[in-house]
Write a protein that holds these residues in place. Structure first.
Motif, PDB file in Angstrom:
ATOM      1  N   GLY A 201      60.904 -73.743-102.729  1.00  0.00           N
ATOM      2  CA  GLY A 201      60.471 -73.139-103.983  1.00  0.00           C
ATOM      3  C   GLY A 201      61.154 -71.809-104.218  1.00  0.00           C
ATOM      4  O   GLY A 201      62.064 -71.686-105.027  1.00  0.00           O
ATOM      5  N   GLY A 202      60.724 -70.792-103.477  1.00  0.00           N
ATOM      6  CA  GLY A 202      61.317 -69.476-103.611  1.00  0.00           C
ATOM      7  C   GLY A 202      62.584 -69.353-102.798  1.00  0.00           C
ATOM      8  O   GLY A 202      63.149 -70.328-102.314  1.00  0.00           O
ATOM      9  N   SER A 203      63.031 -68.114-102.620  1.00  0.00           N
ATOM     10  CA  SER A 203      64.295 -67.873-101.914  1.00  0.00           C
ATOM     11  C   SER A 203      64.132 -67.908-100.402  1.00  0.00           C
ATOM     12  O   SER A 203      65.100 -68.090 -99.676  1.00  0.00           O
ATOM     13  N   ALA A 204      62.897 -67.725 -99.902  1.00  0.00           N
ATOM     14  CA  ALA A 204      62.672 -67.698 -98.462  1.00  0.00           C
ATOM     15  C   ALA A 204      62.575 -69.109 -97.906  1.00  0.00           C
ATOM     16  O   ALA A 204      62.087 -70.022 -98.560  1.00  0.00           O
ATOM     17  N   ARG A 205      63.049 -69.265 -96.683  1.00  0.00           N
ATOM     18  CA  ARG A 205      62.895 -70.551 -96.022  1.00  0.00           C
ATOM     19  C   ARG A 205      61.446 -70.757 -95.630  1.00  0.00           C
ATOM     20  O   ARG A 205      60.723 -69.813 -95.322  1.00  0.00           O
ATOM     21  N   GLN A 206      60.999 -72.013 -95.657  1.00  0.00           N
ATOM     22  CA  GLN A 206      59.655 -72.350 -95.230  1.00  0.00           C
ATOM     23  C   GLN A 206      59.691 -73.718 -94.575  1.00  0.00           C
ATOM     24  O   GLN A 206      60.641 -74.477 -94.732  1.00  0.00           O
ATOM     25  N   THR A 207      58.666 -74.001 -93.820  1.00  0.00           N
ATOM     26  CA  THR A 207      58.637 -75.260 -93.103  1.00  0.00           C
ATOM     27  C   THR A 207      58.157 -76.387 -94.007  1.00  0.00           C
ATOM     28  O   THR A 207      57.358 -76.188 -94.922  1.00  0.00           O
TER      29      THR A 207
END
Length: 269
Positions: A201-207
């Protein structure tokens, strides 16, 4: 079947879960180098014509049937399908389509933020064919989760959340939704990985939960369910070769995160 009329899905680039991991020692063949892998979001662009608590509770912890247990998967599909809807967004220039699932008995429906981000009028079509006008309660672009609301009198059937502590790599799952506008479509696979790092979704990586169940544009926001019909995650994106569709690598927002975000949106709404 082609994807003509569905538009070109857009999304962030695939991010390796191991930053800085070295490239293979042997170079890829020329044909392979022309096909970079990317992660695309799964809404389909179309030319469209024309208060209670958080009910998505955890189910039991009995082991899910093995992938060869066809009767188990048939039962899982039967449990899940009544709680899955097609989401249609109408805008002045066309619209977008996706999927969603019923979150509670107050008429709240979970889908992806990128499905409803066009600020158009939203409607959902239930498994029984009823079309209902839906209100966007709120969105969370960072997690790519949105919550819709239809009248509680519609009596749509909420789905149950899987317990993340019992979810295992290799267990069978079904992706349920409306790929390419084909509502009520069910495809089967397994959980390929848990805690896969990607940008959803956003710019940060997520699991995310990774699966090889076939998901395509229009599956966005639909549930990934286990063999008990419990929601494991919210289908959001696929890895694809340039110019191609599903290659058996899909990603879903884990249900524990999606549930917390949805409950927060509902609480603020």
């Amino acid at each position: 079947m082609t994807t003509i009329g569905l538009g070109t899905p857009r999304g962030p680039e695939f991010v390796s879960p191991v930053p800085g991991h070295p490239a293979p020692a042997a170079p890829l063949p020329r044909a392979a180098r022309r096909w970079p892998v990317a992660v695309i979001l799964l809404s389909g662009l179309t030319g469209l014509a024309g208060a209670g608590g958080y009910m998505l509770g955890h189910g039991d912890t009995e082991p899910a049937p093995v992938i060869g247990s066809s009767p188990g998967l048939v039962a899982a599909a039967a449990r899940a399908l009544p709680g899955v809807v097609s989401v249609q967004v109408r805008t002045g220039s066309g619209g977008a389509s996706g999927s969603g699932f019923v979150f509670d008995d107050r008429g709240h429906i979970v889908t992806n933020n990128h499905v409803v981000a066009g600020n158009g009028s939203v409607s959902v079509v239930g498994a029984d064919g009823r079309r209902l006008v839906a209100e966007v309660v709120g969105t969370d672009p960072a997690s790519d989760i949105a919550v819709l609301r239809v009248p509680s009198s519609a009596a749509l059937q909420p789905l149950t959340a899987a317990d993340p502590a019992t979810t295992r790599v290799g267990e069978p799952v079904l992706a349920v939704g409306s790929p390419l506008g084909l509502s009520g479509t069910v495809t089967a696979g397994i959980i390929s990985a848990l805690d896969r790092e990607v940008r959803l979704g956003g710019s940060a990586r997520q699991t995310a939960v990774q699966t090889d169940a076939s998901i395509n544009p229009g599956n966005s926001g639909g549930p990934l369910v286990n063999a008990r019909g419990e929601v494991v995650g919210v289908n959001t994106a696929i890895a694809t070769l340039e110019g191609g569709g599903s290659i058996g690598i899909g990603f879903a927002v884990p249900i524990d995160r999606a549930g917390r975000v949805a409950a927060g949106i509902i609480g603020r709404g």
